[in-house]
Design a protein around this motif. Structure first.
Motif, PDB file in Angstrom:
ATOM      1  N   MET A  13       0.832  -1.204   0.000  1.00 47.23           N
ATOM      2  CA  MET A  13       0.000   0.000   0.000  1.00 47.23           C
ATOM      3  C   MET A  13       0.870   1.259   0.000  1.00 47.23           C
ATOM      4  SD  MET A  13      -3.134   0.935  -0.072  1.00 47.23           S
ATOM      5  CE  MET A  13      -4.021   2.454   0.127  1.00 47.23           C
TER       6      MET A  13
ATOM      7  N   LEU B  28       4.083   1.417  -0.687  1.00 46.97           N
ATOM      8  CA  LEU B  28       4.900   1.457  -1.907  1.00 46.97           C
ATOM      9  C   LEU B  28       4.054   1.823  -3.114  1.00 46.97           C
ATOM     10  CD1 LEU B  28       7.528  -1.395  -1.713  1.00 46.97           C
ATOM     11  CD2 LEU B  28       7.856   1.078  -1.675  1.00 46.97           C
ATOM     12  N   ARG B  29       2.802   1.309  -3.129  1.00 45.04           N
ATOM     13  CA  ARG B  29       1.954   1.599  -4.272  1.00 45.04           C
ATOM     14  C   ARG B  29       1.682   3.099  -4.362  1.00 45.04           C
ATOM     15  NH1 ARG B  29      -3.549  -1.185  -4.167  1.00 45.04           N
ATOM     16  NH2 ARG B  29      -4.207   0.910  -3.636  1.00 45.04           N
ATOM     17  N   ASN B  30       1.393   3.725  -3.198  1.00 45.78           N
ATOM     18  CA  ASN B  30       1.185   5.175  -3.196  1.00 45.78           C
ATOM     19  C   ASN B  30       2.433   5.922  -3.623  1.00 45.78           C
ATOM     20  OD1 ASN B  30      -1.466   5.263  -2.481  1.00 45.78           O
ATOM     21  ND2 ASN B  30      -1.049   5.236  -0.290  1.00 45.78           N
TER      22      ASN B  30
ATOM     23  N   PHE C 243       4.856   4.861  -5.629  1.00 46.23           N
ATOM     24  CA  PHE C 243       5.091   4.757  -7.068  1.00 46.23           C
ATOM     25  C   PHE C 243       4.046   5.539  -7.857  1.00 46.23           C
ATOM     26  CE2 PHE C 243       7.605   0.918  -5.874  1.00 46.23           C
ATOM     27  CZ  PHE C 243       8.817   1.448  -6.278  1.00 46.23           C
ATOM     28  N   LYS C 244       2.833   5.601  -7.316  1.00 46.85           N
ATOM     29  CA  LYS C 244       1.813   6.392  -7.981  1.00 46.85           C
ATOM     30  C   LYS C 244       2.236   7.872  -8.020  1.00 46.85           C
ATOM     31  CE  LYS C 244      -2.810   7.483  -7.150  1.00 46.85           C
ATOM     32  NZ  LYS C 244      -3.775   7.468  -6.058  1.00 46.85           N
ATOM     33  N   ASP C 245       2.766   8.343  -6.904  1.00 48.01           N
ATOM     34  CA  ASP C 245       3.258   9.722  -6.860  1.00 48.01           C
ATOM     35  C   ASP C 245       4.405   9.936  -7.837  1.00 48.01           C
ATOM     36  OD1 ASP C 245       1.473  10.584  -5.057  1.00 48.01           O
ATOM     37  OD2 ASP C 245       2.915  11.100  -3.486  1.00 48.01           O
TER      38      ASP C 245
ATOM     39  N   LYS D 169       5.006   8.342 -10.500  1.00 45.89           N
ATOM     40  CA  LYS D 169       4.521   8.308 -11.880  1.00 45.89           C
ATOM     41  C   LYS D 169       3.871   9.633 -12.269  1.00 45.89           C
ATOM     42  CE  LYS D 169       2.256   4.368 -12.449  1.00 45.89           C
ATOM     43  NZ  LYS D 169       1.210   3.456 -12.855  1.00 45.89           N
TER      44      LYS D 169
ATOM     45  N   TYR E 258       4.487   8.085   3.855  1.00 43.14           N
ATOM     46  CA  TYR E 258       3.297   7.538   3.213  1.00 43.14           C
ATOM     47  C   TYR E 258       2.359   6.832   4.179  1.00 43.14           C
ATOM     48  CZ  TYR E 258       4.778   9.119  -1.271  1.00 43.14           C
ATOM     49  OH  TYR E 258       5.116   9.938  -2.300  1.00 43.14           O
TER      50      TYR E 258
END
Lengths: 264, 270
Positions: free
Chosen positions: A1, A3-5, A7-9, A11, A254
């Motif tokens: 979660m 890490l996903r946030n 990487f979303k940032d 990107k 995060y």
């Protein structure tokens, strides 16, 4: 979660590159607008420190183990570390008016502050190199290691910035603690002395060798003042410190970023 | 992420944690261990409770309700400024969302008007080239051409409001989230911005519009959502909703009665 946030940032950063540039240029304009000396101010602070320390340590205390060029390189690098920490600790709080009204990745104020400090640091380099030439320290290929040191240092400072700015939202006196911590850390980093003078005090030497900024200062002086490559143990330390700081920073930032707007 | 540009709100709840005597520093947290007076007490306030609706692409939805009924909270949640306590909000992924929670979004007082135009447009995620194309139009619309190189701190509040509104309306966003904008600006600017908003609406873009003014809601909105103490009463055409709003204000009807008389139109059901 988390890490996903993250990487979303990362990107979405290209979309916000104009915002980052505008924030950095805002900080630069605000700093230099209506000041006659302009960017000379960025140099005045380290310059005064350098002169004081050289007089105090070389001439009053007569220390042999440290050269003038080492003090100069050390102080310049230290000024960068200290200002980067002191500005990034406030990064989220000072951009509260923006965060409360518009949605953009929360990480952007931390990034733009870091870039702002880096630019201020980099504009000192031409003067630094000229000074080193005057002190008869001539460039060789090992000077290219400066890039590597700076990259690792920025990764570490960015991680610390993420951590510090998060904590400072929930406990506002972290800022003041940090100011004290930086003072103490200065003396526990081999800037105005050489770590070799501690060979008889093994324990103290051990501590000083492992404080966060010593591998960076030691590598920088080794490269610029002695023309050596980065010492291996400093290299290992730098890589592990920066990776660790970045990891802690990302996890901390995060895990709490959803509470920022309500807390500021 | 919705495929057709709809905004979806499902079982949305938002709690605010009200902290009395909040420990803002490490010191007070530490003192609180020993001294009861410095301890933080928490109460939870439910600002929004189980809100469900869909805003189809191109619809303009008004939001109405008494003070403290959760209108602004709903808008901030839609904008992504606040994070829901539970429930889901789905907003089209790559849409440019213009938020107008307060006028003069993120202006830096020391910077000039022009610098602020670039800064605030980039806050929404626009690139330099896109802003370059529109900047003339923004300045012209705000009627600030002779003041554009003056620091914003010297602007009157009306000038700041005009500039902020112009950036948002001229940058041609996909979705507008607006909180009481027509309060600022003189009559001619108000009329001009209303016309611009109408254009925006006719271009089939989504607007969510919070207002107390029944007239403004009637002019702009296809439907209006009525909130009452954090709960959704219902959604209907502006006239019906206003009736219920007035009735609720004068306590002529209860929440349950209002809820049954305001059925949510089928297009707006989740």
């Amino acid at each position: 979660m988390i890490l996903r946030n993250f990487f979303k940032d990362m990107k979405s950063l290209p979309k916000y590159k104009c915002l980052i540039r505008n924030l950095v240029s805002r900080d630069l304009t605000l700093k230099y607008r209506a000041s006659i000396m302009g960017y000379l101010w960025s140099m005045l602070n380290p310059l005064m420190l350098i002169i004081t320390y050289i007089i105090a340590f070389k001439y009053i205390l007569g220390m042999r183990s440290i050269s003038r060029s080492q003090i100069i390189v050390g102080v310049v690098l230290w000024t960068f570390c200290a200002t980067a920490m002191m500005s990034s600790v406030k990064a989220i709080l000072t951009s509260a008016p923006l965060l409360q009204k518009v949605t953009f990745p929360r990480v952007i104020p931390v990034i733009s502050t870091q870039i702002f400090c880096l630019i201020q640091h980099l504009i000192v380099y031409p003067v630094l190199f000229i000074t080193l030439l005057v002190l008869k320290k001539f460039p060789n290929f090992n000077w290219l290691y400066v890039f590597l040191i700076l990259i690792l240092l920025n990764i570490m400072l960015f991680g610390m910035g993420l951590f510090l700015s998060t904590v400072n939202i929930f406990y506002r006196d972290v800022e003041h603690f940090l100011a004290i911590a930086i003072r103490i850390l200065f003396w526990f980093t081999p800037i105005v002395y050489n770590i070799s003078i501690l060979s008889e005090r093994r324990f103290l030497k051990y501590i000083i060798a492992y404080t966060p900024f010593s591998p960076f200062v030691r590598s920088m002086t080794a490269v610029l003042c002695d023309g050596h490559p980065i010492p291996v143990e400093c290299g290992i330390q730098m890589v592990s410190y920066s990776v660790a700081a970045l990891g802690v920073g990302i996890v901390c930032f995060y895990s709490f970023q959803h509470r920022f707007v309500e807390a500021i | 992420m919705t495929d057709n540009g709809d905004i979806l709100v499902e079982h949305l709840c938002k709690d605010y944690i009200l902290q009395y005597n909040r420990a803002m520093t490490l010191k007070s947290r530490f003192v609180g261990i020993f001294n009861r007076r410095y301890r933080t007490t928490k109460t939870i306030f439910r600002a929004l409770d189980d809100i469900n609706f869909r805003i189809p692409n191109g619809i303009s939805l008004g939001v109405m309700g008494h003070n403290g009924s959760g209108k602004s909270t709903l808008l901030k949640l839609l904008a992504g400024i606040l994070i829901p306590t539970s429930g889901k909000i789905k907003v089209p992924d790559d849409a440019y969302i213009g938020t107008m929670i307060q006028l003069g979004v993120g202006f830096s007082p020391e910077l000039t008007g022009l610098e602020n135009v670039y800064l605030s447009a980039s806050l929404y995620g626009y690139q330099r080239k896109e802003i370059d194309k529109k900047v003339e139009e923004i300045i012209e619309f705000a009627e600030l051409s002779s003041f554009i190189d003056v620091p914003v701190k010297n602007y009157s509040s009306g000038m700041q409001a005009r500039l902020g509104f112009s950036v948002m309306i001229i940058m041609d966003m996909d979705i507008l989230l607006i909180d009481e904008v027509f309060a600022a600006g003189d009559l001619s600017f108000q009329e001009k911005s209303k016309a611009k908003m109408m254009e925006f609406k006719e271009a089939n873009k989504t607007i969510v519009f919070v207002s107390h003014s029944a007239k403004a809601l009637d002019e702009f909105c296809d439907y209006v959502c009525l909130l009452y103490k954090g709960k959704m009463v219902g959604i209907g055409v502006p006239k019906d909703v206003n009736e219920q709003y007035v009735a609720l204000t004068h306590k002529r009807t209860t929440f349950e009665e209002a809820q049954t008389s305001l059925a949510v139109p089928e297009a707006l059901l989740v």
